[in-house]
Design an enzyme around this catalytic site. Structure first.
Site, mmCIF file in Angstrom:
data_model
loop_
_atom_site.group_PDB
_atom_site.id
_atom_site.type_symbol
_atom_site.label_atom_id
_atom_site.label_comp_id
_atom_site.label_asym_id
_atom_site.label_seq_id
_atom_site.Cartn_x
_atom_site.Cartn_y
_atom_site.Cartn_z
ATOM 1 N N GLU A 221 -7.041 -12.202 5.617
ATOM 2 C CA GLU A 221 -7.784 -11.270 5.592
ATOM 3 C C GLU A 221 -9.017 -11.392 4.847
ATOM 4 O O GLU A 221 -9.760 -10.184 5.047
ATOM 5 C CB GLU A 221 -7.080 -10.134 4.677
ATOM 6 N N ASP B 244 -8.668 -5.119 6.526
ATOM 7 C CA ASP B 244 -9.305 -6.047 5.463
ATOM 8 C C ASP B 244 -10.048 -6.944 6.177
ATOM 9 O O ASP B 244 -11.138 -7.413 5.692
ATOM 10 C CB ASP B 244 -8.184 -6.429 4.483
ATOM 11 N N HIS C 130 0.799 -1.384 -0.067
ATOM 12 C CA HIS C 130 -0.025 0.031 -0.010
ATOM 13 C C HIS C 130 0.643 1.342 -0.198
ATOM 14 O O HIS C 130 0.103 2.129 -0.106
ATOM 15 C CB HIS C 130 -1.013 -0.055 1.149
#
Length: 249
Positions: free
Chosen positions: A146, A172, A42
């Site tokens: 996740e 998540d 990310h």
């Protein structure tokens, strides 16, 4: 050779922080944290941009752990070649994905990692085979859980030899449970307990990418989560402020 792996085997809790290409990695690695986690999923960072930060940690207490952007053989190889002592892969949902991750992390005959010479801090060896065997023993392999699919396949994933930590992606996981960022929801606590119990059954460490808001670190430790990150910025700022307080200005 891998202080975090040794800690986890001894039942201790490993606490790290996050870093990037411009972070003071040399200082952070001696500040008391056990690892620095570099994110390339990310964060707008390419793995090879982390080379200087990872090299700055050589000889220091903490180890570098890199999260790659996906379960990809080339990305894992890049991260290991610049000296990562641990690999995190997001969204590992099936047994096959876990198998691939492990084999891409390890040298033959346990895996299929390509050789590019000795990379990272793994000690000195007279024989190259001894280096590869030591690496295979010491590398920290950390798939992330996740999704609902990964929750349903948790025992199959954890049955793969070589997995050291099953790491929760806190946000998540909440989104995929249908309780977006509602970390106080009983459904969230139930999911974490299921993960902790499964890890205990398979002798794998349960971990959290970060401490969810509203959760105390020791509550998670008591549940069985023995690896997580904490932010360092406020602690550093508070330390400087405290030091300056003693000076007559």
């Amino acid at each position: 050779m891998n202080v975090v792996k040794d800690m986890l085997k001894a039942g201790k809790t490993a606490v790290g922080t996050t870093g990037g290409p411009t972070s003071p990695a040399d200082w952070l690695a001696e500040s008391g944290f056990d690892f620095i986690l570099f994110d390339t999923q990310h964060a707008p960072v390419e793995i090879k941009e982390l080379k200087s930060a990872v090299e700055a940690m050589k000889g220091k207490k903490a180890i570098p752990i890199i999260r790659v952007g996906e379960n990809n053989q080339a990305l894992i190889c890049y991260a290991l070649d610049i000296g990562a002592k641990g690999i995190i892969v997001p969204m590992v949902d099936t047994r096959k994905m876990a198998e691939d991750m492990v084999k891409w992390c390890k040298y033959p005959t346990e895996g299929v990692r390509s050789s590019a010479g000795v990379r990272g801090e793994w000690g000195k060896y007279d024989k190259y085979r001894d280096y590869m065997d030591a690496f295979n023993r010491e590398i920290l392999i950390i798939p992330m859980i996740e999704t609902i699919e990964s929750m349903n396949n948790i025992d199959e994933i954890l049955s793969i030899p070589g997995i050291d930590v099953l790491l929760v992606g806190p946000s998540d996981l909440s989104i995929n449970l249908g309780i977006t960022l509602d970390y106080g929801n009983p459904k969230y606590a139930e999911a974490l307990q299921k993960i902790a119990d499964a890890c205990k059954r398979h002798n794998v460490t349960a971990g959290m990418y970060f401490i969810p808001p509203g959760w105390e670190p020791n509550r998670l430790v008591d549940m069985g989560f023995k690896l997580f990150t904490l932010p360092w910025n406020n602690w550093a700022t508070n330390g400087v402020a405290k030091g300056l307080e003693a000076i007559k200005r």
